[in-house]
Every structure is written in structure tokens, then in C-alpha cells.
Design a protein around this motif. Structure first.
Motif, PDB file in Angstrom:
ATOM      1  N   ARG A  33      -4.547 -20.131  -2.331  1.00  0.00           N
ATOM      2  CA  ARG A  33      -4.996 -19.601  -1.410  1.00  0.00           C
ATOM      3  C   ARG A  33      -4.205 -18.766  -1.497  1.00  0.00           C
ATOM      4  O   ARG A  33      -3.295 -18.544  -1.374  1.00  0.00           O
ATOM      5  CB  ARG A  33      -4.542 -20.567  -0.191  1.00  0.00           C
ATOM      6  CG  ARG A  33      -5.831 -21.710  -0.477  1.00  0.00           C
ATOM      7  CD  ARG A  33      -6.094 -22.921   0.826  1.00  0.00           C
ATOM      8  NE  ARG A  33      -6.698 -23.109   0.928  1.00  0.00           N
ATOM      9  CZ  ARG A  33      -5.922 -24.795   0.845  1.00  0.00           C
ATOM     10  NH1 ARG A  33      -5.356 -25.901   0.415  1.00  0.00           N
ATOM     11  NH2 ARG A  33      -7.200 -25.971   0.231  1.00  0.00           N
ATOM     12  N   THR A  42      -4.273 -15.842  -2.186  1.00  0.00           N
ATOM     13  CA  THR A  42      -4.361 -14.855  -3.534  1.00  0.00           C
ATOM     14  C   THR A  42      -6.334 -15.135  -4.567  1.00  0.00           C
ATOM     15  O   THR A  42      -6.512 -13.784  -4.759  1.00  0.00           O
ATOM     16  CB  THR A  42      -3.372 -15.923  -5.212  1.00  0.00           C
ATOM     17  OG1 THR A  42      -2.427 -15.751  -4.442  1.00  0.00           O
ATOM     18  CG2 THR A  42      -3.531 -14.711  -6.238  1.00  0.00           C
ATOM     19  N   VAL A  43      -6.320 -15.861  -4.337  1.00  0.00           N
ATOM     20  CA  VAL A  43      -7.885 -15.603  -4.550  1.00  0.00           C
ATOM     21  C   VAL A  43      -9.091 -15.998  -4.047  1.00  0.00           C
ATOM     22  O   VAL A  43      -8.536 -17.747  -3.155  1.00  0.00           O
ATOM     23  CB  VAL A  43      -7.351 -16.959  -6.010  1.00  0.00           C
ATOM     24  CG1 VAL A  43      -9.733 -17.179  -7.095  1.00  0.00           C
ATOM     25  CG2 VAL A  43      -7.284 -16.208  -6.973  1.00  0.00           C
ATOM     26  N   ASP A  44     -10.460 -15.702  -3.879  1.00  0.00           N
ATOM     27  CA  ASP A  44     -11.234 -16.694  -2.695  1.00  0.00           C
ATOM     28  C   ASP A  44     -11.900 -17.754  -2.790  1.00  0.00           C
ATOM     29  O   ASP A  44     -11.990 -18.544  -4.640  1.00  0.00           O
ATOM     30  CB  ASP A  44     -12.579 -15.633  -3.061  1.00  0.00           C
ATOM     31  CG  ASP A  44     -13.408 -15.680  -1.766  1.00  0.00           C
ATOM     32  OD1 ASP A  44     -14.235 -16.510  -2.195  1.00  0.00           O
ATOM     33  OD2 ASP A  44     -13.596 -15.642  -0.255  1.00  0.00           O
ATOM     34  N   PRO A  45     -11.141 -18.460  -2.445  1.00  0.00           N
ATOM     35  CA  PRO A  45     -12.046 -20.208  -2.431  1.00  0.00           C
ATOM     36  C   PRO A  45     -13.801 -19.755  -3.597  1.00  0.00           C
ATOM     37  O   PRO A  45     -13.944 -20.843  -4.427  1.00  0.00           O
ATOM     38  CB  PRO A  45     -12.618 -20.399  -1.131  1.00  0.00           C
ATOM     39  CG  PRO A  45     -11.282 -20.150  -0.354  1.00  0.00           C
ATOM     40  CD  PRO A  45     -11.488 -18.435  -0.848  1.00  0.00           C
ATOM     41  N   SER A  46     -14.501 -18.996  -2.522  1.00  0.00           N
ATOM     42  CA  SER A  46     -16.022 -18.782  -3.723  1.00  0.00           C
ATOM     43  C   SER A  46     -15.639 -19.099  -5.502  1.00  0.00           C
ATOM     44  O   SER A  46     -16.220 -19.229  -6.176  1.00  0.00           O
ATOM     45  CB  SER A  46     -16.477 -17.579  -3.706  1.00  0.00           C
ATOM     46  OG  SER A  46     -16.244 -16.483  -3.827  1.00  0.00           O
ATOM     47  N   TYR A  90     -12.219 -19.672  -7.445  1.00  0.00           N
ATOM     48  CA  TYR A  90     -11.503 -20.927  -7.812  1.00  0.00           C
ATOM     49  C   TYR A  90     -11.805 -22.583  -6.916  1.00  0.00           C
ATOM     50  O   TYR A  90     -11.487 -23.714  -7.739  1.00  0.00           O
ATOM     51  CB  TYR A  90      -9.989 -20.588  -6.656  1.00  0.00           C
ATOM     52  CG  TYR A  90      -9.504 -21.341  -5.583  1.00  0.00           C
ATOM     53  CD1 TYR A  90     -10.046 -22.747  -5.246  1.00  0.00           C
ATOM     54  CD2 TYR A  90      -9.343 -20.291  -4.240  1.00  0.00           C
ATOM     55  CE1 TYR A  90     -10.407 -23.274  -3.509  1.00  0.00           C
ATOM     56  CE2 TYR A  90      -9.211 -20.979  -2.956  1.00  0.00           C
ATOM     57  CZ  TYR A  90      -8.991 -22.146  -2.539  1.00  0.00           C
ATOM     58  OH  TYR A  90      -8.629 -22.448  -1.522  1.00  0.00           O
ATOM     59  N   LYS A 124      -9.864 -12.588 -13.064  1.00  0.00           N
ATOM     60  CA  LYS A 124     -10.247 -12.946 -11.422  1.00  0.00           C
ATOM     61  C   LYS A 124      -8.804 -13.915 -10.968  1.00  0.00           C
ATOM     62  O   LYS A 124      -8.576 -13.641 -10.064  1.00  0.00           O
ATOM     63  CB  LYS A 124     -10.747 -13.222 -11.739  1.00  0.00           C
ATOM     64  CG  LYS A 124     -12.601 -13.328 -11.434  1.00  0.00           C
ATOM     65  CD  LYS A 124     -13.172 -13.546 -11.548  1.00  0.00           C
ATOM     66  CE  LYS A 124     -15.322 -13.728 -11.654  1.00  0.00           C
ATOM     67  NZ  LYS A 124     -15.925 -14.159 -11.668  1.00  0.00           N
ATOM     68  N   SER A 172     -16.128 -23.842   3.490  1.00  0.00           N
ATOM     69  CA  SER A 172     -15.115 -22.458   3.698  1.00  0.00           C
ATOM     70  C   SER A 172     -15.395 -21.232   2.931  1.00  0.00           C
ATOM     71  O   SER A 172     -15.533 -20.471   2.995  1.00  0.00           O
ATOM     72  CB  SER A 172     -13.834 -22.043   3.349  1.00  0.00           C
ATOM     73  OG  SER A 172     -14.237 -23.168   2.150  1.00  0.00           O
ATOM     74  N   SER A 173     -17.055 -21.571   1.941  1.00  0.00           N
ATOM     75  CA  SER A 173     -17.596 -20.775   2.393  1.00  0.00           C
ATOM     76  C   SER A 173     -18.844 -19.716   2.185  1.00  0.00           C
ATOM     77  O   SER A 173     -19.496 -18.906   1.808  1.00  0.00           O
ATOM     78  CB  SER A 173     -18.709 -21.087   0.362  1.00  0.00           C
ATOM     79  OG  SER A 173     -17.646 -21.553  -0.656  1.00  0.00           O
TER      80      SER A 173
END
Length: 523
Positions: free
Chosen positions: A36, A38-42, A44, A140, A190-191
Motif C-alpha cells: 500500500r 507503493t503499488v496500485d491494488p490492481s 499487487y 512494477k 478497491s479496484s
């Protein structure tokens, strides 16, 4: 003794006390903290779900090794031979704990990818290509140092005792399957818009699986299966109705590679062995075919139950090649170039068994009333007496879109020549971002569907003639009258009340004038 061995031994020494579902759910959701910010949920979500899968099969593997060691003693060759007969194999050096042990060294991404591909190779067709679209060694996650640190933290999160996923610790297999579904649901929430690509809300899956009533021995297909949740709900209905029976077969196809991988892992974690999930575009390149008949019209496999939540109004669905479709799916007409809803509907109808076939599909409301080519297709389906029921759902049920949807139910063999309309759009549990169908809401829809009759302001059983009079428009308000008459206004009572208020106002003004006079404020 290595640290990973210590962690595993601690797990072995733990009493066989099963862990609560919500503890597993919370622990696995907390592991997302590593990404969280750092990287988008879609991005990770695939790493988290794949790591959960790897951790689970590693823990199951270790549990079995420990069980055999306890029984046969220190006989590594004998134990290795016996492990070969297990439902899956993990090559030496490819377990989660092997990766955990080397987490402080450079190259975590490469090691994880190598382990996953080794597991894929060792399990033949069961996990073939499942990890080909998932790479932990990706930019990524940042530069080499950041990537290595993130993956070290991820391994440490899954190495915590709260995520000890050994069967002797977590109890039933469903705990893992449920945790997987829990994660998928939260990622969907969340996406945003992309969530519809892989997730159907559980209440909608419940409703479809109950209404379609899959039976023992049925073949069940979802041609746009996402992560496989809807298919497995149908399987659960068979188990529930037939004392845990697994005499059914699940079939699916998914266009997006990473989502297809989720479906395969999801099936594995839920113990659904009798499944066939294909990767590819269902409209352009259907993969569920009768062997040896791929080049002939009618070569599509046919199923007892077909159900799906296809992408709404898909723009580029394959219009260019549809007129030459050698499966004959579009003989009733070509759907519009920029709206693929009827492409999926026609594909699904073509895959129904001629005697037992029944189907449920989630669609946007435009499917009910749009004219032109869609109107012609709709008319044909109604005149062929294939359409059985139209169910209007509440708005904001689906992740990524607030628009209300409907469920269309089709049957190859109907008991009448009528169409039932159910307006369930006004009965739901309201939520901030998402609305939900409650158990009671679902039961009312099911009961109304089974009764198949008109009820005041909720359902209407229409004849084909009535639908024809409406130009084959299926817009639900044309059939289900939900108009609430306004209460008649009693003008005499209103006048009497107005007169009383005027008298009260006059008295108040007289009283106020007296107070002002006392205070010296005379006019």
C-alpha cells in the motif's frame, strides 16, 4: 537449524486447534500493507493471491511430510516416493519456506518466479501456464533494491504464525478458499471499474445458483468466468442439495490471462477437481469444444446450466468476424458493433443442452429495450419461447458501476408460453458505496420465481401477445406497476387547520405587542 525450519517446527508443535476464518482473513489482508502506498491494488492483487496459493500448498505439503515422518521415521527416499502420489507435487527448493529462508539475499523476484514455474512443470496439466502471466521479478515493484525489500516483507508477512495454513491448524479446506474469496472481494471493492473483470458480488452469485438449481450429474458452464466464484457457487448448490455430492462438472473460459490464473488457483483451493477452465476470448475463439468437431457447425460443447456476468456492453467484442461464425451463434442477427451484450447471450443459448438446458445471465438494462439489431434478436428469442424470466436488480450492486442491472433467465423447455417479470430493484440493504441483497431479498425473488404469478407491485406474468403489443420491449416498468397513489388531500381539513393557525398567529402578535409596550418599544 535454519530459521524457516524453526518456524515450521513451531507450527508442528502447536496444538491442533483450528483457527477462526476472520483471523485468516485479517492476517492475509494485513499482508497487503507491504504494497500500500507503493503499488496500485490492481497490480499487487495478483502477487498477494499467488503468494497465498504458494503458502497454502507449501503448508499442506509440509504437513503431509511431517505426518509420514512421524509414521515411518527418518526415511527420506520412502517419504519422497509416497509424496509423489499426492494430489500435487512441489519440487525440492520450490516451497514457500525455501524462499523464506533466502529472503535477505538479492534476487527474491527471480527465486519466486523460478519456484512457481517449477511447481507448474511438476504438476502437468493441473497447473499448466497458471503462472505465466504473473511475475514477481517486475519493474512494477520499483528498482532492484525496493523490489527485493518489498518481496522480503511479503515473505515475512506470510511466514507469520497467523498465516500458518497447515490443514492441522486451519481445519477445513474451505477456510483457505474463503480467505481467497475474501481477498478477491476486497480487491474488487478497491479496484473501481476494472473489478467487474474478475468478480461477481456473492449475493448475485447466490441468487443465480439457487434459481438455476444445478442437479447431481449436471455440467455447468460460465463462458466469462472471471475468478470462478459463480461456477463454484453452482457447485456448492449441488453439494448442499445432494449430501455433499461432487457429481458435477464445472467448465469456464476467461479472456484475461491473470484472471484465468486466479480462477485455476481458486478451483484448486476449493478442492474443485472436476473442472476445465480455458483461457481465451469466448466470442472470437471459443475453447470449450467437442473434441474432433472444432471445424464443424455445432462443435460447441453443450451444458445443463450456463450462467455468466459478462462485461457490460463490451465495445470491441468481435463484430468483424461474427457474420462468418461457423458455430452458427449469430443466425438470429448480429449484435451492434460497439455493444457485445447479445453476443454473449447468443453464445450462451447456443451452448445449452436441448432437453435440460437452462441459463441465467446478468445484463445492463439497455439489453431489455434497445432497438435496431438488438430489438430483432430479442423478438426472435421471445418468439422461440426461450426467455423465461426478467429480474430487475437494485442499483450499485456491482463493483465499478452504479447502474442497475437485470438477470435474464432462459430455458430450452418451458412449462408455459409466458415471461415472468420481477421488479426487485427497490428492496436491498443500502451501503455507502455498494448496496447489497439480503438473504430475505434473495428468498423473496426465489419464491416469486417459483410461484410464477403476478403479485402487486413486485411481479407480472406476461403473455407473448402482451410483450408483442409493447414492441418486444422488456423494460420492467411496462409490466410491473410500482406506482404508489398519493394520499387524497382533505381540503376542508386543510382549511380548518389554516384558520386555526391564523388565530394562533393573531394571539401571538397581540402578546408580543404587550411585551414590547412594557419594554418601551411602542409603535
Amino acid at each position: 537449524m535454519t530459521e524457516s525450519q524453526t518456524n515450521q517446527d513451531d507450527a508442528v508443535l502447536m496444538p491442533n486447534k483450528t483457527i477462526a476464518q476472520d483471523q485468516v482473513n485479517k492476517a492475509v489482508w494485513a499482508a497487503c500493507d507491504t504494497f500500500r502506498g507503493t503499488v496500485d491494488p490492481s497490480i499487487y492483487k495478483d502477487f498477494i493471491l499467488t503468494m497465498l496459493f504458494l503458502k497454502y500448498i507449501s503448508d499442506v505439503h509440509q504437513d503431509k511430510v511431517d505426518e509420514l515422518t512421524l509414521k515411518y521415521g527418518d526415511e527420506p527416499e520412502l517419504i519422497a516416493a509416497m509424496m509423489e502420489s499426492q494430489s500435487f507435487n512441489i519440487p525440492t527448493g520450490a516451497t514457500f519456506w525455501d524462499l523464506y529462508e533466502h529472503r535477505f539475499e538479492a534476487g527474491n523476484g527471480t527465486r519466486i518466479d523460478t519456484a512457481l514455474h517449477a511447481i507448474e512443470e511438476a504438476n502437468g496439466t493441473k497447473l499448466k501456464n497458471v503462472f505465466q502471466d504473473i511475475s514477481f521479478n517486475t519493474d512494477k515493484l520499483g528498482d532492484e533494491k525496493q523490489k527485493n525489500d518489498i518481496l522480503r516483507h511479503l515473505l515475512e508477512d506470510f511466514g507469520k504464525d497467523a498465516l500458518n495454513l497447515r490443514p492441522s491448524h486451519v481445519g477445513s479446506l474451505d477456510v483457505i478458499g474463503n480467505a481467497y474469496e475474501y481477498l478477491i472481494k476486497h480487491f474488487a471493492a478497491s479496484s473501481g471499474k476494472s473489478a467487474g473483470e474478475f468478480y461477481t458480488p456473492p449475493e448475485v452469485s447466490d441468487l443465480l445458483s439457487i434459481i438455476l438449481e444445478p442437479q447431481q450429474g449436471d455440467s455447468i458452464c460460465d463462458p466469462a468466468c472471471g475468478s470462478g466464484s459463480l461456477l463454484m457457487k453452482c457447485g456448492k448448490q449441488v453439494q448442499k442439495a445432494f449430501a455433499g455430492s461432487k457429481q458435477y462438472a464445472l467448465y469456464g473460459q476467461e479472456a484475461i490471462g491473470s484472471t484465468w490464473s486466479l480462477a485455476k488457483m481458486n478451483m484448486f483451493l476449493h478442492g474443485e477437481d472436476n473442472h476445465r477452465i480455458e483461457w481465451g476470448d469466448t466470442i472470437r475463439n471459443p475453447k470449450l469444444l467437442d473434441s474432433g468437431q472444432q471445424d464443424k457447425e455445432g462443435g460447441l460443447l453443450r451444458f445443463d446450466v450456463v450462467t455468466a456476468n459478462p462485461p457490460f456492453s463490451l465495445d470491441k467484442w468481435g463484430f468483424e468476424d461474427a457474420s462468418n461464425d461457423h458455430f452458427g451463434r449469430f443466425r438470429r442477427g448480429l449484435p451492434p458493433k460497439t455493444k457485445g451484450d447479445y453476443a454473449f447471450i447468443l453464445h450462451m443459448i447456443e451452448t445449452l443442452k436441448p432437453e435440460t438446458g437452462r441459463m441465467g445471465v446478468v445484463v445492463p438494462h439497455g439489453v431489455l429495450f434497445r432497438a435496431s439489431s438488438e430489438g430483432k434478436i430479442r423478438k426472435q428469442l421471445i418468439e422461440e419461447n426461450l426467455l423465461d424470466t426478467v429480474i430487475g436488480l437494485p442499483e450499485k450492486l456491482f463493483f465499478g458501476t452504479g447502474i442497475p442491472a437485470a438477470i435474464l433467465l432462459f430455458k430450452k423447455h418451458k412449462s408455459d408460453k409466458k415471461v415472468l417479470f420481477i421488479d426487485a430493484s427497490r428492496e436491498f440493504k443500502s451501503g455507502k458505496n455498494q448496496n447489497q441483497l439480503t438473504t430475505e431479498n434473495i428468498q423473496k425473488i426465489v419464491d416469486t420465481y417459483k410461484a410464477r404469478e403476478t403479485t402487486d407491485k413486485y411481479s407480472y406474468l406476461a403473455t407473448v401477445e402482451e410483450i408483442a403489443e409493447n414492441d418486444y420491449n422488456l423494460n420492467i416498468p411496462r409490466y410491473v406497476d410500482t406506482f404508489e397513489e398519493e394520499e387524497e388531500i382533505d381540503l376542508v381539513a386543510v382549511r380548518t387547520e389554516r384558520s386555526a393557525l391564523q388565530t394562533e398567529l393573531t394571539d401571538l402578535e397581540t402578546e408580543m405587542a404587550a411585551y414590547l409596550k412594557e419594554l418601551g418599544y411602542e409603535e
